[in-house]
Design a protein around this motif. Structure first.
Motif, PDB file in Angstrom:
ATOM      1  N   LYS A   1      11.605   3.798   4.739  1.00 49.68           N
ATOM      2  CA  LYS A   1      11.825   3.082   3.480  1.00 49.68           C
ATOM      3  C   LYS A   1      10.850   3.556   2.396  1.00 49.68           C
ATOM      4  O   LYS A   1      11.205   3.606   1.224  1.00 49.68           O
ATOM      5  N   ARG A   2       9.618   3.892   2.785  1.00 50.72           N
ATOM      6  CA  ARG A   2       8.590   4.206   1.791  1.00 50.72           C
ATOM      7  C   ARG A   2       8.438   5.700   1.505  1.00 50.72           C
ATOM      8  O   ARG A   2       7.721   6.075   0.593  1.00 50.72           O
ATOM      9  N   ALA A   3       9.126   6.544   2.268  1.00 51.05           N
ATOM     10  CA  ALA A   3       9.070   7.993   2.016  1.00 51.05           C
ATOM     11  C   ALA A   3       9.814   8.312   0.722  1.00 51.05           C
ATOM     12  O   ALA A   3      10.667   7.545   0.270  1.00 51.05           O
TER      13      ALA A   3
ATOM     14  N   TYR B   1       5.833  13.122   7.726  1.00 47.71           N
ATOM     15  CA  TYR B   1       5.890  12.110   8.775  1.00 47.71           C
ATOM     16  C   TYR B   1       7.010  12.453   9.750  1.00 47.71           C
ATOM     17  O   TYR B   1       8.177  12.540   9.347  1.00 47.71           O
ATOM     18  N   LEU B   2       6.674  12.670  11.012  1.00 43.02           N
ATOM     19  CA  LEU B   2       7.670  12.907  12.056  1.00 43.02           C
ATOM     20  C   LEU B   2       8.071  11.543  12.593  1.00 43.02           C
ATOM     21  O   LEU B   2       7.242  10.824  13.148  1.00 43.02           O
ATOM     22  N   VAL B   3       9.325  11.182  12.406  1.00 40.17           N
ATOM     23  CA  VAL B   3       9.787   9.839  12.750  1.00 40.17           C
ATOM     24  C   VAL B   3      10.791   9.917  13.894  1.00 40.17           C
ATOM     25  O   VAL B   3      11.851  10.533  13.751  1.00 40.17           O
ATOM     26  N   ALA B   4      10.449   9.279  15.004  1.00 39.43           N
ATOM     27  CA  ALA B   4      11.350   9.238  16.159  1.00 39.43           C
ATOM     28  C   ALA B   4      12.479   8.249  15.874  1.00 39.43           C
ATOM     29  O   ALA B   4      12.256   7.171  15.329  1.00 39.43           O
ATOM     30  N   THR B   5      13.689   8.633  16.230  1.00 33.35           N
ATOM     31  CA  THR B   5      14.848   7.764  16.052  1.00 33.35           C
ATOM     32  C   THR B   5      15.452   7.458  17.415  1.00 33.35           C
ATOM     33  O   THR B   5      15.251   8.204  18.371  1.00 33.35           O
TER      34      THR B   5
ATOM     35  N   GLY C   1       2.413  16.521  -3.486  1.00 32.34           N
ATOM     36  CA  GLY C   1       2.066  15.140  -3.160  1.00 32.34           C
ATOM     37  C   GLY C   1       3.199  14.272  -2.654  1.00 32.34           C
ATOM     38  O   GLY C   1       3.077  13.046  -2.620  1.00 32.34           O
ATOM     39  N   ALA C   2       4.296  14.887  -2.236  1.00 32.93           N
ATOM     40  CA  ALA C   2       5.445  14.113  -1.743  1.00 32.93           C
ATOM     41  C   ALA C   2       5.154  13.493  -0.379  1.00 32.93           C
ATOM     42  O   ALA C   2       4.276  13.936   0.364  1.00 32.93           O
ATOM     43  N   ARG C   3       5.923  12.477  -0.080  1.00 32.46           N
ATOM     44  CA  ARG C   3       5.907  11.813   1.230  1.00 32.46           C
ATOM     45  C   ARG C   3       7.270  12.096   1.852  1.00 32.46           C
ATOM     46  O   ARG C   3       8.273  11.533   1.409  1.00 32.46           O
ATOM     47  N   ILE C   4       7.302  12.967   2.851  1.00 34.30           N
ATOM     48  CA  ILE C   4       8.568  13.387   3.450  1.00 34.30           C
ATOM     49  C   ILE C   4       8.609  12.950   4.907  1.00 34.30           C
ATOM     50  O   ILE C   4       7.687  13.231   5.676  1.00 34.30           O
ATOM     51  N   ALA C   5       9.678  12.264   5.262  1.00 37.30           N
ATOM     52  CA  ALA C   5       9.904  11.877   6.649  1.00 37.30           C
ATOM     53  C   ALA C   5      10.886  12.877   7.256  1.00 37.30           C
ATOM     54  O   ALA C   5      11.881  13.232   6.629  1.00 37.30           O
TER      55      ALA C   5
ATOM     56  N   THR D   1       0.848  -1.181   0.000  1.00 36.81           N
ATOM     57  CA  THR D   1       0.000   0.000   0.000  1.00 36.81           C
ATOM     58  C   THR D   1       0.884   1.232   0.000  1.00 36.81           C
ATOM     59  O   THR D   1       1.763   1.367   0.853  1.00 36.81           O
ATOM     60  N   PRO D   2       0.668   2.146  -0.947  1.00 27.69           N
ATOM     61  CA  PRO D   2       1.503   3.357  -0.968  1.00 27.69           C
ATOM     62  C   PRO D   2       1.332   4.177   0.310  1.00 27.69           C
ATOM     63  O   PRO D   2       0.247   4.230   0.887  1.00 27.69           O
ATOM     64  N   LEU D   3       2.399   4.770   0.738  1.00 24.85           N
ATOM     65  CA  LEU D   3       2.373   5.684   1.872  1.00 24.85           C
ATOM     66  C   LEU D   3       1.609   6.926   1.433  1.00 24.85           C
ATOM     67  O   LEU D   3       1.836   7.446   0.346  1.00 24.85           O
TER      68      LEU D   3
END
Length: 102
Positions: free
Chosen positions: A34-36, A13-17, A82-86, A6-8
């Motif tokens: 991986k999907r961003a 997206y705020l991603v905790a590391t 329409g980008a997916r940015i992490a 399924t596309p992101l």
């Protein structure tokens, strides 16, 4: 259908590391990175260590206190398209930090 099939959804997206131990990285965070389309990070060299460890090949772009105004314009335009940015920080949750001792 597997989640990876399924596309992101487009968005930021705020991603905790992890703070110190890569074993603390969550599966969902790895999947999102991986999907961003792009990963915005404070220090691309630091983030690359994390990405290499998990086999993540998503392109990175620096976003830190010295370039955040110009980079924000670029990232907002990409999001509008329409980008997916992490967004990640060097360690922890982006945009949240401990208060400075007074």
């Amino acid at each position: 259908m597997d989640q990876q099939d399924t596309p992101l959804a487009p968005g930021l997206y705020l991603v905790a590391t992890p703070i110190g131990n890569l074993g603390d990285m969550t599966l969902r965070a790895i999947d999102t990175l991986k999907r961003a389309d792009r990963i915005a990070c404070e220090d691309t060299r630091q983030t690359q260590k994390l990405l290499n460890h998990f086999g993540i090949t998503t392109p990175t772009v620096s976003c830190h206190e010295h370039n955040e105004r110009s980079r924000a314009v670029e990232l907002v335009e990409a999001l509008k398209a329409g980008a997916r940015i992490a967004l990640v920080s060097d360690a922890g949750m982006p945009g949240i930090s401990d208060p400075v001792p007074g």
